[in-house]
Design an enzyme around this catalytic site. Structure first.
Site, mmCIF file in Angstrom:
data_model
loop_
_atom_site.group_PDB
_atom_site.id
_atom_site.type_symbol
_atom_site.label_atom_id
_atom_site.label_comp_id
_atom_site.label_asym_id
_atom_site.label_seq_id
_atom_site.Cartn_x
_atom_site.Cartn_y
_atom_site.Cartn_z
ATOM 1 C CG HIS A 80 -2.143 -0.888 0.963
ATOM 2 N ND1 HIS A 80 -3.438 -0.512 1.247
ATOM 3 C CD2 HIS A 80 -2.238 -2.137 0.456
ATOM 4 C CE1 HIS A 80 -4.264 -1.494 0.925
ATOM 5 N NE2 HIS A 80 -3.559 -2.489 0.451
ATOM 6 C CG ASP A 81 5.087 3.326 1.362
ATOM 7 O OD1 ASP A 81 4.559 4.440 1.181
ATOM 8 O OD2 ASP A 81 6.309 3.192 1.579
ATOM 9 N N GLY A 86 4.693 5.241 -4.971
ATOM 10 C CA GLY A 86 6.103 4.934 -4.756
ATOM 11 C C GLY A 86 6.412 4.670 -3.294
ATOM 12 C CB SER A 90 3.183 8.537 1.452
ATOM 13 O OG SER A 90 2.899 7.456 0.601
ATOM 14 N N PRO A 175 -5.710 -1.732 -6.443
ATOM 15 C CG PRO A 175 -4.673 -3.794 -6.690
ATOM 16 C CD PRO A 175 -4.391 -2.352 -6.383
ATOM 17 C CG HIS A 205 -3.840 -12.180 -1.327
ATOM 18 N ND1 HIS A 205 -4.765 -11.778 -2.261
ATOM 19 C CD2 HIS A 205 -3.378 -11.029 -0.761
ATOM 20 C CE1 HIS A 205 -4.861 -10.443 -2.253
ATOM 21 N NE2 HIS A 205 -4.033 -9.978 -1.358
ATOM 22 C CG ASP A 255 -2.844 -20.571 1.963
ATOM 23 O OD1 ASP A 255 -3.632 -21.499 1.661
ATOM 24 O OD2 ASP A 255 -1.611 -20.721 2.036
ATOM 25 C CG ASP A 263 2.962 -22.318 1.743
ATOM 26 O OD1 ASP A 263 2.039 -21.603 1.258
ATOM 27 O OD2 ASP A 263 2.744 -23.157 2.633
HETATM 28 C C1 HEM Z 1 -3.774 -8.140 -7.003
HETATM 29 C C2 HEM Z 1 -4.497 -7.220 -6.417
HETATM 30 C C3 HEM Z 1 -4.777 -7.215 -4.958
HETATM 31 C C4 HEM Z 1 -5.986 -7.047 -4.381
HETATM 32 C C5 HEM Z 1 -7.292 -6.808 -5.111
HETATM 33 C C6 HEM Z 1 -5.809 -7.150 -2.957
HETATM 34 C C7 HEM Z 1 -6.806 -6.999 -2.028
HETATM 35 C C8 HEM Z 1 -6.689 -7.284 -0.693
HETATM 36 C C9 HEM Z 1 -7.769 -7.218 0.260
HETATM 37 C C10 HEM Z 1 -9.171 -6.740 -0.034
HETATM 38 C C11 HEM Z 1 -7.285 -7.651 1.454
HETATM 39 C C12 HEM Z 1 -8.052 -7.845 2.745
HETATM 40 C C13 HEM Z 1 -8.114 -6.580 3.577
HETATM 41 C C14 HEM Z 1 -9.031 -6.817 4.753
HETATM 42 O O1 HEM Z 1 -10.161 -7.253 4.530
HETATM 43 O O2 HEM Z 1 -8.593 -6.572 5.900
HETATM 44 C C15 HEM Z 1 -5.907 -7.993 1.256
HETATM 45 C C16 HEM Z 1 -5.083 -8.495 2.235
HETATM 46 C C17 HEM Z 1 -3.746 -8.706 2.056
HETATM 47 N N1 HEM Z 1 -3.017 -8.394 0.926
HETATM 48 FE FE1 HEM Z 1 -3.757 -7.953 -0.889
HETATM 49 N N2 HEM Z 1 -4.502 -7.379 -2.690
HETATM 50 C C18 HEM Z 1 -3.830 -7.426 -3.868
HETATM 51 C C19 HEM Z 1 -2.474 -7.566 -4.027
HETATM 52 C C20 HEM Z 1 -1.590 -7.697 -2.983
HETATM 53 C C21 HEM Z 1 -0.157 -7.599 -3.104
HETATM 54 C C22 HEM Z 1 0.580 -7.259 -4.383
HETATM 55 C C23 HEM Z 1 0.358 -7.841 -1.861
HETATM 56 C C24 HEM Z 1 1.790 -7.828 -1.412
HETATM 57 C C25 HEM Z 1 2.826 -8.040 -2.185
HETATM 58 C C26 HEM Z 1 -0.759 -8.117 -0.985
HETATM 59 C C27 HEM Z 1 -0.649 -8.506 0.314
HETATM 60 C C28 HEM Z 1 -1.724 -8.728 1.158
HETATM 61 C C29 HEM Z 1 -1.595 -9.318 2.482
HETATM 62 C C30 HEM Z 1 -0.340 -9.891 3.092
HETATM 63 C C31 HEM Z 1 -2.868 -9.285 3.061
HETATM 64 C C32 HEM Z 1 -3.245 -9.739 4.475
HETATM 65 C C33 HEM Z 1 -2.981 -8.572 5.416
HETATM 66 C C34 HEM Z 1 -3.138 -8.885 6.893
HETATM 67 O O3 HEM Z 1 -3.348 -10.030 7.251
HETATM 68 O O4 HEM Z 1 -3.014 -7.922 7.683
HETATM 69 N N3 HEM Z 1 -1.922 -7.996 -1.688
HETATM 70 N N4 HEM Z 1 -5.567 -7.751 -0.050
#
Ligand code: HEM
Ligand code: NAG
Ligand code: NAG
Ligand code: NAG
Ligand code: NAG
Ligand code: NAG
Ligand code: NAG
Length: 354
Positions: A80-81, A86, A90, A175, A205, A255, A263
């Site tokens: 998100h940063d 970039g 922020s 996204p 994820h 997951d 993994d």
């Molecule tokens: C491809 C598009 C992506 C979408 C649409 C997306 C969307 C989301 C959403 C909606 C959540 C859940 C937030 C919540 O309900 O609390 C989430 C969690 C998460 N996302 Fe993504 N994400 C994307 C890509 C990424 C990328 C690129 C990363 C890191 C490289 C990432 C890492 C994570 C992680 C680790 C969580 C869990 C956070 C936690 O447990 O605190 N995501 N994401």
């Protein structure tokens, strides 16, 4: 200066003494094929803070022992940063106009935001105010990924911190979980990340959690089969979220196979139609992404290698360097600028490094 250096040596001695051994040797990925952004380098803090990586690794390791959730928390904060404007820290600003108030930024975990500020305080007390919050976040993200079982990679340093949060219209370029593959490809492509990066980075994820409002589109109006979802999985989510009162109290593991480990089992989830978001499951269906998703499900090494490369790419997007931005004295707030003299004074130590 001499006493600061002495303090640094004592801190590092303590840290090295306290460190048992690294978690089961991480797979180290060679990312030398990824160009290093102008102004970043691997020896950036060699003179001003030679032990910074040890200090960060120690703090992240201690935090991870208490709560393995720190790893997904950090990597999402880093995404998100970096993604909107970039890697400039922020997202860590928590004032009135902060990015943390924007829709996609809800549910960034406060413990991880605080950890970054705690590490900054330790690093600055050891070395002086030479290391940016943006660099500390990049390092802490890498270290937590390793702690959770993921690959390791070198992080080029020299990022500077933004003077202000990103504007809401920029933060909202992140996204959304209901995006289809063409929308995801467009969103990542706009930021210089290609289809392979999209499929690999979505593998983040592999751990962490989500809240019901982000995936209720999968079952709210009956079972939405675009993309297909395992009906038992949809029924489980529906039953679980029926108890989400007040809204946002229930969490679901991203997951379902190995929820806390980094993994390639996330891609097994997709094979079984148990990807949580539409944006996850769609990767396995669409012809632009399905081969890569299947390949990562069959070959964890291939996934780890591409994930590390894509993370290095993301970690260098639109970085502030040189005399741009500042080195924040508190990751949550911009430095108080009394006049140009103060800002110049702050930059001196780093200008010497260039
Ligand atoms: C491809 C598009 C992506 C979408 C649409 C997306 C969307 C989301 C959403 C909606 C959540 C859940 C937030 C919540 O309900 O609390 C989430 C969690 C998460 N996302 Fe993504 N994400 C994307 C890509 C990424 C990328 C690129 C990363 C890191 C490289 C990432 C890492 C994570 C992680 C680790 C969580 C869990 C956070 C936690 O447990 O605190 N995501 N994401
Ligand atoms: C966001 O808004 C600012 C100021 O209103 C504008 O200059 C900028 O082009 C916008 N950026 C995007 C990505 O919409
Ligand atoms: C369910 O359908 C209604 C009416 O079509 C729509 O307004 C709403 O956004 C849908 N809800 C979800 C979670 O998809
Ligand atoms: C990917 O999708 C295309 C088009 O639906 C299909 O023909 C192909 O067999 C799929 N490949 C894999 C590896 O799933
Ligand atoms: C996408 O970027 C990766 C590096 O992250 C590179 O290896 C690959 O060749 C690129 N793929 C395409 C289709 O451009
Ligand atoms: C902002 O962060 C600072 C330092 O980390 C913390 O003390 C403060 O409570 C936070 N403020 C808000 C409104 O979250
Ligand atoms: C935690 C947090 O700051 N949440 C805010 C996210 O943004 C929405 C609106 O954009 C606010 O209502 C939340 O309070």
């Amino acid at each position: 200066m001499a006493s600061t250096r002495a303090a640094a040596i004592i801190l590092v001695a303590l840290i090295c003494g306290a460190m048992h051994h690294h978690p089961a040797a991480a797979m180290k990925v060679d990312t030398t094929g990824v160009a290093v952004a102008n102004g970043l380098s691997f020896g950036f803090y060699q003179d001003t803070c030679p032990f910074v990586e040890h200090i960060v690794e120690f703090f992240v390791g201690e935090a991870f022992k208490k709560d393995t959730g720190i790893a997904p928390a950090l990597i999402r904060i880093f995404f998100h940063d970096c993604f909107p404007q970039g890697c400039d820290a922020s997202v860590l600003l928590n004032g009135t106009a902060s990015e943390q108030k924007e829709v996609p930024n809800q549910t960034l975990r406060p413990t991880a935001l605080k950890l970054i500020e705690d590490i900054r305080a330790a690093v600055h007390s050891a070395c002086g105010p030479f290391v940016s919050c943006a660099d500390i976040l990049a390092l802490a993200t890498r270290d937590s990924l390793v702690d959770a079982g993921g690959p390791s990679y070198d992080v080029a340093l020299g990022r500077r911190d933004a003077l202000a949060p990103a504007l809401p219209n920029i933060t909202n370029t992140l996204p959304a979980p209901f995006f289809n593959v063409p929308m995801l490809i467009k969103s990542f492509g706009d930021r210089g990340l290609n289809v392979t990066d999209l499929v690999a980075l979505s593998g983040a994820h592999s751990f962490g959690v989500a809240h019901c409002p982000n995936f209720e589109d999968r079952f709210k109006n009956g079972t939405d089969t675009d993309p297909v979802i395992d009906p038992k999985f949809a029924a489980m989510l529906k039953a679980k979220c029926a108890g989400d009162n007040p809204v946002g109290t229930i969490t679901q593991k991203l997951d379902v196979r190995t929820p806390d480990k980094f993994d390639n089992k996330y891609y097994f989830d997709l094979v079984a139609s148990q990807g949580l978001f539409k944006s996850d499951q769609a990767l396995f269906i669409h012809s632009a992404t399905n081969r890569t998703a299947v390949r990562f499900s069959l070959n964890e090494r291939a996934f780890f290698t591409q994930f590390a490369i894509s993370m290095v790419k993301m970690s260098q997007m639109d970085v502030l360097t040189g005399t741009q931005g500042e080195i924040r004295n508190n990751c949550a707030a911009p430095n108080k600028r009394v006049g140009i003299e103060t800002a110049a004074g702050n930059n001196e130590g780093l200008a010497a490094e260039m």
